[in-house]
Design an enzyme around this catalytic site. Structure first.
Site, PDB file in Angstrom:
ATOM      1  N   GLU A 278       0.750  -1.281  -0.133  1.00 58.34           N
ATOM      2  CA  GLU A 278       0.194  -0.148   0.047  1.00 58.34           C
ATOM      3  C   GLU A 278       0.909   1.130   0.157  1.00 58.34           C
ATOM      4  O   GLU A 278       0.559   2.202  -0.702  1.00 58.34           O
ATOM      5  CB  GLU A 278      -0.855  -0.147   1.172  1.00 58.34           C
ATOM      6  CG  GLU A 278      -1.881  -1.228   1.243  1.00 58.34           C
ATOM      7  CD  GLU A 278      -2.977  -0.985   0.029  1.00 58.34           C
ATOM      8  OE1 GLU A 278      -3.051   0.043  -0.537  1.00 58.34           O
ATOM      9  OE2 GLU A 278      -3.330  -2.282  -0.513  1.00 58.34           O
ATOM     10  N   ASP A 359       3.736  -3.894  -5.715  1.00 61.61           N
ATOM     11  CA  ASP A 359       4.446  -5.210  -5.368  1.00 61.61           C
ATOM     12  C   ASP A 359       6.055  -5.055  -5.375  1.00 61.61           C
ATOM     13  O   ASP A 359       6.525  -5.758  -4.235  1.00 61.61           O
ATOM     14  CB  ASP A 359       4.001  -6.249  -6.427  1.00 61.61           C
ATOM     15  CG  ASP A 359       2.585  -6.673  -6.102  1.00 61.61           C
ATOM     16  OD1 ASP A 359       2.042  -6.220  -4.959  1.00 61.61           O
ATOM     17  OD2 ASP A 359       2.027  -7.621  -6.854  1.00 61.61           O
TER      18      ASP A 359
END
Length: 416
Positions: A278, A359
């Site tokens: 996040e 990611d």
């Protein structure tokens, strides 16, 4: 009917047919792969869990098929069927041709659309989500949420709508540019206020208590050079068994939020990896990029609306005999999705690229294998299908399909 009517009907047929075909492909693809867990997930997800995810997705798709047909019929009735014409004429008869009549017409239409869509929401929540073990909401909680949402729409939405209608009437040819600036400013303001004023109306946010998890997260924030106004646990379990995490707000209102369901299902190391992902969105400036893209698309939309609002064929072609600012807003909002289905895969593509970048950021600041294990648990517990149709996902998935995302994470340097 004029030329625009036929253009609208052709676009409507193409849009409806495309989405129906994609949903059929998706359903067939899931059914074809229902009998076996994909190789990459066989050690973590059982056949029963894989089939539950398939059945959950297929059930939602069947409801979507019905809702799509209903929406098509409703749109035709509202426009060419004369419902909007009757609604605007009625309010103009009661309140005259001014701003108040337009505001009342849009408010009543919004309420009507909410009511006619209610059966689908109720079935989704209290039948499908209940059947698959996700619904935790009570009828009382559901009613409270609906009433609160309507109240917020009235308190916040109506003044904004009134301002836009006033700008349309007062500024003539330049109204759309000023209205766009007002809407963008309002969006930024609401993003700043949402964490502390609006979100707490729906959920309870408890500061994360002192301990090893908080220390781990604070260390991650230091490594990422990210400052926030707090780390909170949200009581998402009072409505749903699904888990999630996010950060919200900006400036001095940034908050990190974990669903309590997520905290209960993941280890501390996995929670750190999820948060690192996040944070990757923030550090890679995805929020700013999405805001800029949204601003540009909204500006284009307002420019088109500014042009269409002055064309008599736009109103008559969609079943409204008497042009008005309120009618222009409603018609444009209703028919715009009909003409833009092929923009979906473009938007989805960039969103998926952002997920890959986030990611990669998480792999640098945590561990890729921890993010992999947390994602597998989330797929498992949220009953997310592992075998989506590639073309359907290209149109509708903002996140990469499970197998694609896991393979990407495995290719990163920190994966182990």
């Amino acid at each position: 009917m004029n030329t625009f009517t036929y253009l609208f009907l052709v676009a409507l047929a193409i849009s409806f047919g495309l989405n129906a075909w994609l949903a059929k492909r998706h359903s067939r693809h899931i059914q074809q792969h229902r009998a076996q867990v994909p190789t990459d997930f066989q050690e973590k997800i059982s056949l029963a869990e894989h089939q539950k995810a398939a059945d959950y997705t297929l059930t939602k798709l069947r409801l979507g098929d019905i809702e799509r047909i209903f929406s098509l019929v409703l749109l035709v009735l509202l426009t060419l069927g004369g419902v909007l014409e009757g609604l605007f004429a009625a309010w103009q008869g009661w309140l005259g041709d001014g701003l108040l009549a337009g505001l009342a017409a849009i408010a009543s239409l919004t309420l009507l659309m909410t009511l006619v869509g209610l059966p689908f929401e109720l079935y989704q929540t209290f039948v499908i989500e209940q059947r698959f073990g996700f619904n935790k909401s009570t009828p009382q909680q559901y009613c409270k949420d609906q009433l609160l949402q309507l109240a917020l729409m009235a308190v916040i939405g109506l003044p904004l709508l009134a301002l836009i209608l006033w700008l349309m009437a007062s500024l003539e040819s330049t109204w759309w540019l000023v209205a766009w600036a007002v809407l963008m400013g309002f969006s930024v303001l609401m993003s700043w206020l949402y964490p502390t004023l609006i979100a707490p109306l729906f959920n309870e946010f408890t500061p994360l208590e002192e301990g090893s998890l908080r220390q781990r997260i604070e260390n991650l924030l230091k490594r990422c050079e990210f400052s926030s106004q707090g780390i909170f646990i949200m009581d998402g379990s009072k409505r749903s068994g699904h888990g999630n995490a996010y950060f919200t707000g900006f400036g001095d209102k940034k908050r990190i939020v974990f669903f309590d369901t997520l905290v209960a299902s993941l280890s501390e190391a996995e929670l750190e990896a999820v948060l690192a992902h996040e944070l990757g969105h923030f550090k890679r400036k995805h929020v700013i990029k999405m805001l800029i893209a949204s601003s540009i698309m909204t500006l284009i939309g307002f420019a088109i609306l500014g042009f269409l609002s002055e064309q008599s064929w736009f109103y008559s072609g969609l079943g409204v005999a008497t042009p008005s600012n309120a009618a222009a807003l409603v018609l444009f909002t209703l028919v715009m999705p009909v003409f833009t289905p092929f923009l979906q895969p473009i938007s989805a593509y960039f969103q998926r690229q952002f997920e890959f970048e986030a990611d990669a950021f998480a792999a640098q600041h945590s561990k890729a294998d921890l993010l992999i294990s947390s994602l597998v648990k989330l797929y498992q517990e949220n009953a997310s299908t592992l075998t989506p149709d590639p073309l359907y996902s290209a149109f509708h998935y903002s996140h990469p399909p499970a197998a694609v995302r896991i393979n990407h994470l495995k290719s990163l340097p920190s994966a182990s």
